[in-house]
Scaffold this motif. Structure first.
Motif, PDB file in Angstrom:
ATOM      1  N   GLU A 272      29.723  21.949 181.949  1.00  0.00           N
ATOM      2  CA  GLU A 272      30.569  21.652 183.111  1.00  0.00           C
ATOM      3  C   GLU A 272      29.943  22.182 184.398  1.00  0.00           C
ATOM      4  O   GLU A 272      30.116  21.616 185.468  1.00  0.00           O
ATOM      5  CB  GLU A 272      31.976  22.237 182.908  1.00  0.00           C
ATOM      6  N   GLU A 273      29.202  23.274 184.255  1.00  0.00           N
ATOM      7  CA  GLU A 273      28.495  23.800 185.442  1.00  0.00           C
ATOM      8  C   GLU A 273      27.381  22.832 185.855  1.00  0.00           C
ATOM      9  O   GLU A 273      26.904  22.853 186.990  1.00  0.00           O
ATOM     10  CB  GLU A 273      27.905  25.192 185.155  1.00  0.00           C
ATOM     11  N   GLY A 274      26.935  22.006 184.886  1.00  0.00           N
ATOM     12  CA  GLY A 274      26.024  20.901 185.187  1.00  0.00           C
ATOM     13  C   GLY A 274      24.572  21.252 185.449  1.00  0.00           C
ATOM     14  O   GLY A 274      23.843  20.430 185.974  1.00  0.00           O
ATOM     15  N   ASN A 275      24.126  22.436 185.053  1.00  0.00           N
ATOM     16  CA  ASN A 275      22.715  22.733 185.343  1.00  0.00           C
ATOM     17  C   ASN A 275      21.888  22.989 184.080  1.00  0.00           C
ATOM     18  O   ASN A 275      20.967  23.790 184.076  1.00  0.00           O
ATOM     19  CB  ASN A 275      22.582  23.908 186.332  1.00  0.00           C
ATOM     20  N   HIS A 276      22.271  22.321 182.988  1.00  0.00           N
ATOM     21  CA  HIS A 276      21.458  22.435 181.769  1.00  0.00           C
ATOM     22  C   HIS A 276      21.371  21.087 181.092  1.00  0.00           C
ATOM     23  O   HIS A 276      22.355  20.350 181.042  1.00  0.00           O
ATOM     24  CB  HIS A 276      22.055  23.488 180.829  1.00  0.00           C
ATOM     25  N   PHE A 277      20.166  20.779 180.572  1.00  0.00           N
ATOM     26  CA  PHE A 277      19.955  19.459 179.973  1.00  0.00           C
ATOM     27  C   PHE A 277      20.597  19.289 178.600  1.00  0.00           C
ATOM     28  O   PHE A 277      20.750  18.189 178.106  1.00  0.00           O
ATOM     29  CB  PHE A 277      18.445  19.175 179.855  1.00  0.00           C
ATOM     30  N   MET A 278      20.959  20.405 177.949  1.00  0.00           N
ATOM     31  CA  MET A 278      21.382  20.337 176.538  1.00  0.00           C
ATOM     32  C   MET A 278      22.884  20.038 176.435  1.00  0.00           C
ATOM     33  O   MET A 278      23.707  20.847 176.861  1.00  0.00           O
ATOM     34  CB  MET A 278      21.067  21.693 175.887  1.00  0.00           C
ATOM     35  N   PRO A 279      23.266  18.890 175.845  1.00  0.00           N
ATOM     36  CA  PRO A 279      24.696  18.617 175.712  1.00  0.00           C
ATOM     37  C   PRO A 279      25.320  19.356 174.517  1.00  0.00           C
ATOM     38  O   PRO A 279      24.641  19.605 173.514  1.00  0.00           O
ATOM     39  CB  PRO A 279      24.736  17.101 175.480  1.00  0.00           C
ATOM     40  N   ALA A 280      26.600  19.680 174.644  1.00  0.00           N
ATOM     41  CA  ALA A 280      27.297  20.417 173.580  1.00  0.00           C
ATOM     42  C   ALA A 280      27.283  19.640 172.264  1.00  0.00           C
ATOM     43  O   ALA A 280      27.325  20.220 171.187  1.00  0.00           O
ATOM     44  CB  ALA A 280      28.724  20.709 174.024  1.00  0.00           C
ATOM     45  N   LYS A 281      27.191  18.304 172.359  1.00  0.00           N
ATOM     46  CA  LYS A 281      27.281  17.508 171.120  1.00  0.00           C
ATOM     47  C   LYS A 281      26.076  17.719 170.185  1.00  0.00           C
ATOM     48  O   LYS A 281      26.118  17.332 169.019  1.00  0.00           O
ATOM     49  CB  LYS A 281      27.474  16.033 171.430  1.00  0.00           C
TER      50      LYS A 281
ATOM     51  N   HIS B 158       9.253  22.884 177.206  1.00  0.00           N
ATOM     52  CA  HIS B 158       9.475  21.523 176.698  1.00  0.00           C
ATOM     53  C   HIS B 158       8.894  20.508 177.684  1.00  0.00           C
ATOM     54  O   HIS B 158       9.108  20.639 178.897  1.00  0.00           O
ATOM     55  CB  HIS B 158      10.978  21.220 176.575  1.00  0.00           C
ATOM     56  N   PRO B 159       8.208  19.466 177.198  1.00  0.00           N
ATOM     57  CA  PRO B 159       7.835  18.384 178.107  1.00  0.00           C
ATOM     58  C   PRO B 159       9.107  17.657 178.559  1.00  0.00           C
ATOM     59  O   PRO B 159      10.140  17.733 177.871  1.00  0.00           O
ATOM     60  CB  PRO B 159       6.952  17.478 177.229  1.00  0.00           C
ATOM     61  N   GLN B 160       9.013  16.973 179.654  1.00  0.00           N
ATOM     62  CA  GLN B 160      10.169  16.244 180.190  1.00  0.00           C
ATOM     63  C   GLN B 160      10.758  15.301 179.133  1.00  0.00           C
ATOM     64  O   GLN B 160      11.973  15.161 179.025  1.00  0.00           O
ATOM     65  CB  GLN B 160       9.723  15.470 181.439  1.00  0.00           C
ATOM     66  N   SER B 161       9.863  14.693 178.321  1.00  0.00           N
ATOM     67  CA  SER B 161      10.346  13.732 177.311  1.00  0.00           C
ATOM     68  C   SER B 161      11.300  14.408 176.306  1.00  0.00           C
ATOM     69  O   SER B 161      12.306  13.819 175.898  1.00  0.00           O
ATOM     70  CB  SER B 161       9.157  13.108 176.581  1.00  0.00           C
ATOM     71  N   ASN B 162      11.001  15.656 175.928  1.00  0.00           N
ATOM     72  CA  ASN B 162      11.901  16.371 174.998  1.00  0.00           C
ATOM     73  C   ASN B 162      13.252  16.632 175.674  1.00  0.00           C
ATOM     74  O   ASN B 162      14.317  16.451 175.067  1.00  0.00           O
ATOM     75  CB  ASN B 162      11.302  17.729 174.590  1.00  0.00           C
ATOM     76  N   LYS B 163      13.192  17.066 176.915  1.00  0.00           N
ATOM     77  CA  LYS B 163      14.445  17.371 177.628  1.00  0.00           C
ATOM     78  C   LYS B 163      15.291  16.108 177.765  1.00  0.00           C
ATOM     79  O   LYS B 163      16.511  16.134 177.567  1.00  0.00           O
ATOM     80  CB  LYS B 163      14.146  17.955 179.010  1.00  0.00           C
TER      81      LYS B 163
ATOM     82  N   ILE C 195      20.044  13.174 171.530  1.00  0.00           N
ATOM     83  CA  ILE C 195      19.219  12.920 170.332  1.00  0.00           C
ATOM     84  C   ILE C 195      18.498  14.216 169.955  1.00  0.00           C
ATOM     85  O   ILE C 195      17.755  14.781 170.773  1.00  0.00           O
ATOM     86  CB  ILE C 195      18.165  11.809 170.594  1.00  0.00           C
ATOM     87  N   PRO C 196      18.698  14.706 168.715  1.00  0.00           N
ATOM     88  CA  PRO C 196      18.000  15.930 168.311  1.00  0.00           C
ATOM     89  C   PRO C 196      16.491  15.715 168.278  1.00  0.00           C
ATOM     90  O   PRO C 196      16.016  14.605 168.005  1.00  0.00           O
ATOM     91  CB  PRO C 196      18.522  16.212 166.893  1.00  0.00           C
ATOM     92  N   LEU C 197      15.748  16.770 168.547  1.00  0.00           N
ATOM     93  CA  LEU C 197      14.291  16.676 168.493  1.00  0.00           C
ATOM     94  C   LEU C 197      13.830  16.530 167.048  1.00  0.00           C
ATOM     95  O   LEU C 197      14.504  16.994 166.125  1.00  0.00           O
ATOM     96  CB  LEU C 197      13.652  17.931 169.101  1.00  0.00           C
ATOM     97  N   SER C 198      12.660  15.910 166.887  1.00  0.00           N
ATOM     98  CA  SER C 198      12.047  15.814 165.555  1.00  0.00           C
ATOM     99  C   SER C 198      10.938  16.864 165.469  1.00  0.00           C
ATOM    100  O   SER C 198      10.571  17.467 166.488  1.00  0.00           O
ATOM    101  CB  SER C 198      11.449  14.423 165.379  1.00  0.00           C
ATOM    102  N   ASP C 199      10.373  17.004 164.277  1.00  0.00           N
ATOM    103  CA  ASP C 199       9.232  17.925 164.133  1.00  0.00           C
ATOM    104  C   ASP C 199       8.084  17.498 165.048  1.00  0.00           C
ATOM    105  O   ASP C 199       7.405  18.334 165.623  1.00  0.00           O
ATOM    106  CB  ASP C 199       8.741  17.957 162.684  1.00  0.00           C
TER     107      ASP C 199
ATOM    108  N   ILE D  83       6.510  20.420 167.291  1.00  0.00           N
ATOM    109  CA  ILE D  83       5.260  21.129 166.932  1.00  0.00           C
ATOM    110  C   ILE D  83       4.362  21.400 168.153  1.00  0.00           C
ATOM    111  O   ILE D  83       3.935  22.553 168.337  1.00  0.00           O
ATOM    112  CB  ILE D  83       4.491  20.403 165.790  1.00  0.00           C
ATOM    113  N   PRO D  84       4.102  20.385 169.009  1.00  0.00           N
ATOM    114  CA  PRO D  84       3.243  20.703 170.173  1.00  0.00           C
ATOM    115  C   PRO D  84       3.872  21.767 171.078  1.00  0.00           C
ATOM    116  O   PRO D  84       3.174  22.614 171.633  1.00  0.00           O
ATOM    117  CB  PRO D  84       3.150  19.369 170.924  1.00  0.00           C
ATOM    118  N   TRP D  85       5.197  21.744 171.185  1.00  0.00           N
ATOM    119  CA  TRP D  85       5.930  22.731 171.995  1.00  0.00           C
ATOM    120  C   TRP D  85       5.774  24.133 171.374  1.00  0.00           C
ATOM    121  O   TRP D  85       5.471  25.111 172.075  1.00  0.00           O
ATOM    122  CB  TRP D  85       7.397  22.270 172.034  1.00  0.00           C
ATOM    123  N   LEU D  86       5.901  24.216 170.051  1.00  0.00           N
ATOM    124  CA  LEU D  86       5.736  25.513 169.374  1.00  0.00           C
ATOM    125  C   LEU D  86       4.298  26.022 169.500  1.00  0.00           C
ATOM    126  O   LEU D  86       4.063  27.221 169.632  1.00  0.00           O
ATOM    127  CB  LEU D  86       6.131  25.391 167.897  1.00  0.00           C
TER     128      LEU D  86
END
Ligand code: ADP
Ligand code: 6PG
Length: 253
Positions: free
Chosen positions: A200-209, A108-113, A120-124, A128-131
């Motif tokens: 809670e471990e704090g080492n991942h960019f993806m929030p549970a929400k 993922h580019p930094q902008s996606n992360k 905010i969920p990713l859009s197509d 697409i560039p990531w895929l």
């Protein structure tokens, strides 16, 4: 599944009287064995048939084939929503079968992360560039005759089609492909608890929400023949299950 079985059988019948094309033979055998696996409940018989098939092909076509026949090049994509265990299982599986593992998160580019981190969920447009990058990485492995495990959400059919197109022989929409998908399947409650703990471990960019948006987007079409594995089993059991489905038979040389 039936149309895949028919295509596979037609292929084998046709090529049993003809010189087999070297390119592509591996994955047709792979497909044939997987179709047989799903059709036969007796796995011992299946293994026996497979051994006979392999030795028949080897005797018939020894001068057309080389060792490659027994070293299947393929990509196995461990897919599912956030928290399903793609990174955990993918890494363990790659070690168990001695091949490389790629984590789609690292592409993922930094902008996606940052976008995901803000909830905010990713859009197509973001995906697409990531895929496309992931497809290129898979393709590079296939052409260098390596098997690769990829951990990637691959939530939508159209996303998986991009990954399948890493196979130079892939006909879009046929699902007859050396890129295989395994869905790690778990209920929302289990996933939410895992993501909460990971956050809670704090080492991942993806929030549970963002979990619900991922669950909403997950789309599986029966005709794709995607293997579904219970992601609430222990990691060792999951790895063994995937290993048995895709890898173990090929060590019976
Ligand atoms: N089969 C499993 N059983 C219990 N916990 C798991 C299992 N698989 C993964 N986990 C845990 O769940 C969390 C999310 O796993 P991870 O591999 O990061 O998932 P993903 O890559 O799909 O987001 C991690 O804390 C991991 O240790
Ligand atoms: O397509 C997407 O929306 C993202 O790729 C997403 O599916 C992925 O899950 C994130 O990269 C979070 O990473 P984890 O899946 O490892 O939680």
């Amino acid at each position: 599944m039936l149309s895949t079985a028919r295509t596979t059988i037609e292929f084998l019948v046709h090529h049993s009287t003809d010189k087999p094309p070297k390119i592509g033979l591996n994955f047709h055998i792979l497909e044939a064995s997987q179709v047989a696996y799903t059709l036969l409940s007796d796995k011992q018989t299946w293994l026996l048939i497979l051994k006979v098939l392999f030795s028949f092909l080897h005797t018939q076509y020894a001068h057309f084939l080389d060792q490659e026949l027994f070293f299947i090049r393929m990509g196995v994509v461990i897919m599912g929503v956030s928290g399903a265990g793609k990174s955990t299982i993918g890494e363990m599986l790659a070690k168990a079968v001695n091949c490389s593992f790629l984590d789609a998160d690292d592409f993922h580019p930094q902008s996606n992360k940052e976008k995901m981190h803000k909830g905010i969920p990713l859009s197509d447009e973001d995906r697409i560039p990531w895929l496309n990058l992931l497809r290129d990485a898979l393709r590079a492995c296939l052409v260098s005759r390596k098997t690769m495990i990829l951990g990637c959400s691959a939530l939508q059919k159209r996303y998986r089609e991009i990954l399948r197109s890493a196979d130079p022989n892939y006909v879009p929409g046929s699902y007859f492909c050396v890129i295989k998908f395994v869905l790690l399947d778990a209920g929302a409650e289990v996933l939410a608890a895992r993501l909460q703990e990971r956050a809670e471990e704090g080492n991942h960019f993806m929030p549970a929400k963002l979990l619900q948006s991922q669950i909403d987007l997950l789309q599986i079409d029966e005709s794709e023949g995607i293997v579904k594995v219970d992601a609430t089993a222990s990691p060792l059991v999951i790895v063994d299950t995937i290993k048995a489905l895709f890898f173990d038979i090929y060590s019976h040389r």
